[in-house]
Write an enzyme that holds these catalytic residues in place. Structure first.
Site, PDB file in Angstrom:
ATOM      1  N   CYS A 133       0.780  -1.246  -0.108  1.00  0.00           N
ATOM      2  CA  CYS A 133       0.081   0.003   0.012  1.00  0.00           C
ATOM      3  C   CYS A 133       1.054   1.086   0.196  1.00  0.00           C
ATOM      4  O   CYS A 133       0.510   2.274  -0.448  1.00  0.00           O
ATOM      5  CB  CYS A 133      -0.829   0.072   1.303  1.00  0.00           C
ATOM      6  SG  CYS A 133      -2.187  -1.115   1.113  1.00  0.00           S
TER       7      CYS A 133
ATOM      8  N   HIS B 200      -7.481 -10.437 -15.592  1.00  0.00           N
ATOM      9  CA  HIS B 200      -6.839  -9.619 -16.702  1.00  0.00           C
ATOM     10  C   HIS B 200      -5.138  -9.606 -16.519  1.00  0.00           C
ATOM     11  O   HIS B 200      -5.089  -9.201 -15.384  1.00  0.00           O
ATOM     12  CB  HIS B 200      -7.415  -8.282 -16.929  1.00  0.00           C
ATOM     13  CG  HIS B 200      -6.997  -7.743 -18.216  1.00  0.00           C
ATOM     14  ND1 HIS B 200      -7.626  -8.047 -19.384  1.00  0.00           N
ATOM     15  CD2 HIS B 200      -6.165  -6.674 -18.223  1.00  0.00           C
ATOM     16  CE1 HIS B 200      -6.963  -7.195 -20.422  1.00  0.00           C
ATOM     17  NE2 HIS B 200      -6.129  -6.363 -19.744  1.00  0.00           N
TER      18      HIS B 200
ATOM     19  N   LYS C  46       0.815   3.268  -3.221  1.00  0.00           N
ATOM     20  CA  LYS C  46      -0.336   4.117  -3.280  1.00  0.00           C
ATOM     21  C   LYS C  46       0.271   5.713  -3.816  1.00  0.00           C
ATOM     22  O   LYS C  46       1.068   6.179  -2.973  1.00  0.00           O
ATOM     23  CB  LYS C  46      -1.201   4.252  -2.140  1.00  0.00           C
ATOM     24  CG  LYS C  46      -2.370   3.181  -2.509  1.00  0.00           C
ATOM     25  CD  LYS C  46      -3.336   3.723  -1.210  1.00  0.00           C
ATOM     26  CE  LYS C  46      -4.620   3.237  -1.376  1.00  0.00           C
ATOM     27  NZ  LYS C  46      -5.628   3.314  -0.207  1.00  0.00           N
TER      28      LYS C  46
ATOM     29  N   ASP D  92      -8.155  -3.458  -5.568  1.00  0.00           N
ATOM     30  CA  ASP D  92      -6.935  -3.306  -4.931  1.00  0.00           C
ATOM     31  C   ASP D  92      -5.502  -4.012  -5.675  1.00  0.00           C
ATOM     32  O   ASP D  92      -5.752  -5.236  -5.769  1.00  0.00           O
ATOM     33  CB  ASP D  92      -7.060  -3.501  -3.425  1.00  0.00           C
ATOM     34  CG  ASP D  92      -6.922  -2.370  -2.651  1.00  0.00           C
ATOM     35  OD1 ASP D  92      -5.947  -1.559  -2.803  1.00  0.00           O
ATOM     36  OD2 ASP D  92      -7.801  -2.001  -1.862  1.00  0.00           O
TER      37      ASP D  92
ATOM     38  N   ASP E 155     -14.557   6.144   1.643  1.00  0.00           N
ATOM     39  CA  ASP E 155     -14.989   4.726   2.289  1.00  0.00           C
ATOM     40  C   ASP E 155     -14.284   3.673   1.499  1.00  0.00           C
ATOM     41  O   ASP E 155     -13.335   3.733   0.380  1.00  0.00           O
ATOM     42  CB  ASP E 155     -16.505   4.397   2.066  1.00  0.00           C
ATOM     43  CG  ASP E 155     -16.993   4.585   3.687  1.00  0.00           C
ATOM     44  OD1 ASP E 155     -16.693   3.786   4.213  1.00  0.00           O
ATOM     45  OD2 ASP E 155     -17.704   5.516   3.600  1.00  0.00           O
ATOM     46  N   ASP E 156     -14.143   2.476   1.898  1.00  0.00           N
ATOM     47  CA  ASP E 156     -13.354   1.309   1.481  1.00  0.00           C
ATOM     48  C   ASP E 156     -13.966   0.940   0.039  1.00  0.00           C
ATOM     49  O   ASP E 156     -13.071   0.286  -0.740  1.00  0.00           O
ATOM     50  CB  ASP E 156     -13.265   0.315   2.292  1.00  0.00           C
ATOM     51  CG  ASP E 156     -12.596   0.808   3.540  1.00  0.00           C
ATOM     52  OD1 ASP E 156     -11.368   1.105   3.627  1.00  0.00           O
ATOM     53  OD2 ASP E 156     -13.394   0.626   4.560  1.00  0.00           O
TER      54      ASP E 156
ATOM     55  N   ASP F 199     -10.711  -0.179   7.072  1.00  0.00           N
ATOM     56  CA  ASP F 199      -9.552  -1.007   7.281  1.00  0.00           C
ATOM     57  C   ASP F 199      -8.401  -0.099   7.341  1.00  0.00           C
ATOM     58  O   ASP F 199      -8.469   0.932   6.611  1.00  0.00           O
ATOM     59  CB  ASP F 199      -9.347  -2.154   6.225  1.00  0.00           C
ATOM     60  CG  ASP F 199      -9.487  -1.741   4.953  1.00  0.00           C
ATOM     61  OD1 ASP F 199      -9.892  -0.585   4.722  1.00  0.00           O
ATOM     62  OD2 ASP F 199      -9.087  -2.744   4.033  1.00  0.00           O
TER      63      ASP F 199
ATOM     64  N   THR G 207     -16.797   9.876   0.274  1.00  0.00           N
ATOM     65  CA  THR G 207     -16.569   9.946   1.871  1.00  0.00           C
ATOM     66  C   THR G 207     -15.429   8.883   1.964  1.00  0.00           C
ATOM     67  O   THR G 207     -15.414   8.587   3.240  1.00  0.00           O
ATOM     68  CB  THR G 207     -17.797   9.094   2.410  1.00  0.00           C
ATOM     69  OG1 THR G 207     -18.227   7.934   1.777  1.00  0.00           O
ATOM     70  CG2 THR G 207     -19.124   9.805   2.288  1.00  0.00           C
TER      71      THR G 207
HETATM   72 CO    CO Z   1      -9.612   0.162   2.523  1.00  0.00          CO
HETATM   73 CO    CO Z   2      -8.243  -0.788  -0.541  1.00  0.00          CO
HETATM   74 CO    CO Z   3     -16.064   1.573   5.167  1.00  0.00          CO
END
Ligand code: CO
Ligand code: CO
Ligand code: CO
Length: 346
Positions: free
Chosen positions: A17, A138, A20, A67, A49-50, A225, A47
């Site tokens: 990560c 892919h 990123k 991801d 969010d995940d 997370d 927002t």
């Molecule tokens: Co996340």
């Molecule tokens: Co993620």
């Molecule tokens: Co969430």
């Protein structure tokens, strides 16, 4: 270059990560793009969010995420497991169960194809453990290997957990230790002991399925997370989305202890500095924390744990249930009324 003798991480500049794009840079681009609006899109990306949540029927929502990233470990099988656990995690963070997963693969033509097979085997083992299926994927040729999943999950709309909704008085719980990014940086510099290496791989490849299931049936006001934006970053996002502040007791935060030692000697991923840049005016410290501890709190995590806000009584039940799955899970702080800053370290 021999076809199979290359360590995976040697093909990579930044990993996990930590690879990123920094949050500040990303927001400056995204805010200039037009936004979509559709009443069926219950959670979009405005927002932080995940995953997105899309209403399929009155009693059913689809939850989607994607991801993928370059390797942070040399063992191809472990890399596959970590990348899959990380991708599946966003579905769990939203309170859903994964159903289908698609492989996303970038793989260099100079590498032995058996390495790709091992990466995929690792990924498949986690998808199977999640109870989902690999439904396709892919693959493209790319000098830097990368792997991950696009995952679709389903849930009842009432069981969706977002970043927003944390209430003053809620306990804040973290289910995995932090310091993962720093340890991966140390491993890349060949400074990590075999035991520590094994431990950090085990933590990254642990599915958040167990944490998600342990809070099923309990009241969860907010959940996310902890990944590239660090514990500090994700806690701030939750506080801002909920219109609250959070107080985190730094000495209650579960930390992989070698991370403090490595941070003290400057073994720190670049992503930490991106996080610091973006977040430094969003938190304050009631007492000055040691520099290496601050670094760990801003360390980008790969496949980190869930950060949950829930009523203190329910938190107790959750911690009891989690004893079976994680020795690291604990209450790290609380949600408060909105203060001057979204995050206060105490
Ligand atoms: Co996340
Ligand atoms: Co993620
Ligand atoms: Co969430």
């Amino acid at each position: 270059m021999g076809k199979s003798s290359v360590p995976l991480t040697s093909l990579v500049k930044t990993s996990g990560c930590a690879a990123k794009i920094g949050p500040g840079v990303l927001h400056s681009v995204l805010e200039k793009l037009p936004t979509f609006s559709d009443p069926r899109l219950l959670v979009g990306f405005d927002t932080s969010d995940d995953a997105c949540v899309y209403q399929v029927r009155d009693d059913l929502v689809a939850v989607q995420t994607v991801d993928f990233f370059p390797p942070m470990v040399d063992d191809p099988y472990a890399f596959g497991q970590i990348a899959a656990a990380n991708a599946l995690s966003d579905i769990y963070a939203m309170g859903a169960e994964p159903a289908t997963a698609l492989n996303l693969i970038c793989f260099p033509s100079c590498l032995d194809i058996d390495i790709l097979r091992q990466i995929l085997e690792g990924g498949y083992s986690k998808v199977r453990e999640a109870g989902a299926v690999i439904a396709g994927g892919h693959t493209i040729s790319d000098p830097t290997p990368k792997y991950g999943l696009s995952v679709t999950g389903f849930a009842h709309p009432g069981s969706i957990r977002t970043n927003a909704g944390a209430l003053p008085g809620d306990a804040l719980i973290l289910t995995k230790p932090i310091g993962i990014g720093i340890l991966n940086t140390a491993a890349k510099a060949d400074m990590l002991s075999e035991d520590d290496r094994r431990q950090v791989i085990q933590i990254m490849s642990t599915l958040n399925k167990y944490a998600k299931r342990c809070c099923d049936g309990l009241t969860v006001h907010a959940c996310t997370d902890v990944t590239g934006f660090s514990l500090a970053g994700h806690a701030i996002e939750m506080a801002q989305a909920s219109g609250c502040s959070v107080r985190i007791e730094a000495d209650q935060v579960p930390i992989l202890s070698p991370a403090l030692d490595f941070a003290a000697i400057g073994i720190i991923p670049e992503g930490m500095y991106n996080n610091l840049d973006y977040l430094q005016d969003k938190f304050l410290m009631e007492k000055q924390l040691p520099q290496n501890l601050q670094d760990v709190l801003l360390d980008p995590q790969t496949s980190g744990g869930l950060l949950l806000a829930m009523p203190a009584l329910e938190a107790k039940t959750f911690l009891e249930r989690m004893e079976e799955y994680s020795p690291w899970c604990r209450v790290v702080g609380e949600v408060t009324d909105k203060k001057e800053k979204p995050l206060i370290w105490v």
